[in-house]
Enzyme design. Structure first.
Site, mmCIF file in Angstrom:
data_model
loop_
_atom_site.group_PDB
_atom_site.id
_atom_site.type_symbol
_atom_site.label_atom_id
_atom_site.label_comp_id
_atom_site.label_asym_id
_atom_site.label_seq_id
_atom_site.Cartn_x
_atom_site.Cartn_y
_atom_site.Cartn_z
ATOM 1 N N TYR A 135 70.906 40.680 -19.849
ATOM 2 C CA TYR A 135 70.385 42.000 -20.181
ATOM 3 C C TYR A 135 70.968 43.054 -19.389
ATOM 4 O O TYR A 135 71.304 44.317 -19.550
ATOM 5 C CB TYR A 135 68.874 41.985 -20.110
ATOM 6 C CG TYR A 135 68.273 41.911 -21.349
ATOM 7 C CD1 TYR A 135 68.473 40.760 -21.996
ATOM 8 C CD2 TYR A 135 67.577 43.043 -22.004
ATOM 9 C CE1 TYR A 135 67.664 40.170 -23.197
ATOM 10 C CE2 TYR A 135 66.447 42.557 -23.237
ATOM 11 C CZ TYR A 135 66.754 41.314 -23.949
ATOM 12 O OH TYR A 135 66.435 41.152 -25.073
ATOM 13 N N LYS A 195 68.709 26.360 -19.389
ATOM 14 C CA LYS A 195 69.817 25.888 -19.990
ATOM 15 C C LYS A 195 70.835 25.379 -19.058
ATOM 16 O O LYS A 195 72.036 25.532 -19.063
ATOM 17 C CB LYS A 195 70.624 26.619 -21.034
ATOM 18 C CG LYS A 195 71.219 26.267 -22.155
ATOM 19 C CD LYS A 195 70.723 25.457 -23.219
ATOM 20 C CE LYS A 195 71.732 24.714 -23.953
ATOM 21 N NZ LYS A 195 71.214 23.832 -25.118
ATOM 22 N N ASP A 227 66.396 25.138 -25.794
ATOM 23 C CA ASP A 227 66.375 24.634 -27.380
ATOM 24 C C ASP A 227 65.218 23.620 -27.489
ATOM 25 O O ASP A 227 64.473 23.776 -28.604
ATOM 26 C CB ASP A 227 67.739 23.918 -27.959
ATOM 27 C CG ASP A 227 68.246 22.763 -26.708
ATOM 28 O OD1 ASP A 227 67.580 22.826 -25.628
ATOM 29 O OD2 ASP A 227 69.189 22.123 -27.287
ATOM 30 N N ASP A 251 62.760 36.659 -24.249
ATOM 31 C CA ASP A 251 62.666 37.381 -25.331
ATOM 32 C C ASP A 251 62.356 36.541 -26.595
ATOM 33 O O ASP A 251 61.464 37.076 -27.418
ATOM 34 C CB ASP A 251 63.906 38.415 -25.210
ATOM 35 C CG ASP A 251 63.949 39.320 -26.535
ATOM 36 O OD1 ASP A 251 63.004 39.938 -26.757
ATOM 37 O OD2 ASP A 251 65.078 39.436 -27.082
ATOM 38 N N ASP A 255 58.664 36.115 -28.808
ATOM 39 C CA ASP A 255 58.484 36.187 -30.169
ATOM 40 C C ASP A 255 58.142 35.090 -31.232
ATOM 41 O O ASP A 255 57.200 35.128 -31.628
ATOM 42 C CB ASP A 255 59.815 36.898 -30.855
ATOM 43 C CG ASP A 255 59.799 38.278 -30.979
ATOM 44 O OD1 ASP A 255 59.289 38.954 -29.900
ATOM 45 O OD2 ASP A 255 60.280 38.856 -31.906
#
Ligand code: IPM
Ligand code: MG
Length: 361
Positions: A135, A195, A227, A251, A255
């Site tokens: 970001y 990751k 994942d 982020d 959600d």
């Protein structure tokens, strides 16, 4: 106590009004200042985060934030888009620690898209690092057209980056949160999501989180690839306690986690800096499609106000009162459209706010 009130765009103004109503009946002694932010500030000041708004936010102990964004600003140059207001506030105030709890309220078990037994009693906490990662990596803002798009360009890139201190401080926040939760009866586990199998940044993340973990022998630490974490969240969400991860993965996963609880309209969030100054906002966005209709769920914002009282304003009893009142209105069967099901009573944004006020009395 000084509270900056930044309602923003879309349903932001409607839901923040209800939260302010709730704060006002608690009999607290607080000062507040309201300012435009996001698209609303672009309209009034030509910038999504005007100096005047930033100043009010900086001088406050806490910020109650609605939401920003509207499709009508999609064509604006990126630095002028409403989303830059929230990114700018996070960066300017150093709000690096984002708390996104996902709690499934007993009465809403059937509102989840997952089977009730998978989500009943769910209470997990996602801690998202908020001021680093891709970001805020360099380079930013290499655009070839004034509207923020790339006509004729051959490539575009963003860079993912974390420094050791940035990872250490968010890891400490996660372990300390797990400790607090453990004292209240949870398992005491931090799951760090990375990751590391592909990205150097996240191998580094994993190593640093492990090092910090040595200082918390009472808290279990495990590591999970993002994942797999996305899969486990819908397969067996209750296996998690505290999840800590970077800005981008956080982020996405927050959600996903929010939907386990039935509605993103129920979930508050807190973004804190090292001085416990905080920005409090619902986990959902500005929902321009339902703005102005009086049907948005104000509970996420009302619960964000409760988090604000607890984390930044040192008023835990008042926070608890709000949370109890919210459970009470749910138990009364009152539901905004997003959580409505047969046999319950559908209410408007304002009616929901009024019901919480009444439950507080
Ligand atoms: C969030 C939002 C923001 C983000 C947007 C509006 C910039 O999705 O708070 O999760 O990506 O962080
Ligand atoms: Mg998001």
């Amino acid at each position: 106590m000084k509270i900056a009130i930044l309602p923003g765009d879309g349903i932001g103004t409607e839901i923040v009004a209800e939260a302010v109503k709730v704060l006002d009946v608690l009999g607290l002694n607080y000062e507040s200042e309201t300012a435009n932010v996001g698209g609303a500030a672009y309209e009034s000041h030509g910038h999504p985060l005007p100096e005047s708004t930033l100043k009010i936010a900086q001088e406050a102990d806490a910020i109650l934030f609605g939401a920003v964004g509207d499709w009508k600003y999609d064509k604006l140059d990126r630095p002028l888009r409403p989303e830059q207001a929230i990114l700018g506030l996070r960066k300017n105030l150093g709000l690096f620690a984002n708390f996104r709890p996902a709690i499934c309220y007993e009465q809403l078990v059937n509102a989840s898209s997952l089977k009730p037994e998978l989500v009943a009693g769910l209470d997990i906490l996602i801690i998202r690092e908020l001021t680093g990662d891709i970001y805020f990596g360099q380079p930013r803002g290499r655009r070839s057209s004034p509207d923020g798009h790339f006509p004729g360009a051959e490539e575009a890139f963003d860079t993912m980056r974390y420094s050791r201190p940035e990872i250490e401080r968010i890891a400490h926040v996660a372990f300390q949160a797990a400790r607090k939760r453990k004292a209240a009866g949870t398992e005491g586990r931090v799951t760090s999501v990375d990751k590391a199998n592909v990205l150097e940044t996240f191998q580094f993340w994993k190593d640093v989180v492990s090092e910090v973990g040595l200082q918390y022998p009472d808290i279990a630490l495990d590591h999970m690839y993002v994942d797999n974490a996305a899969m486990q969240l819908v397969k067996e969400p209750k296996r998690f306690d505290v999840v800590v991860t970077g800005n981008m993965f956080g982020d996405i996963l927050s959600d996903e986690a929010s939907m386990l609880t039935g509605s993103i309209g129920m979930l508050p969030s807190a973004s804190l800096n090292s001085k416990n100054q905080g920005l409090y906002e619902p986990s959902h966005g500005s929902a321009p499609d339902i703005a102005g209709k009086g049907i948005a769920n104000p509970l996420a914002t009302i619960l964000s106000a409760a988090m604000m009282l607890r984390f930044s304003l040192n008023q835990p009893e008042a926070a608890e009162r709000i949370e109890v009142a919210v459970k009470k209105v749910l138990a009364q069967g009152l539901r905004t459209a997003d959580i409505y099901s047969a046999g319950t009573t559908k209410v408007s944004t304002r009616e929901m706010g009024d019901a919480v006020v009444k439950a507080l009395a």
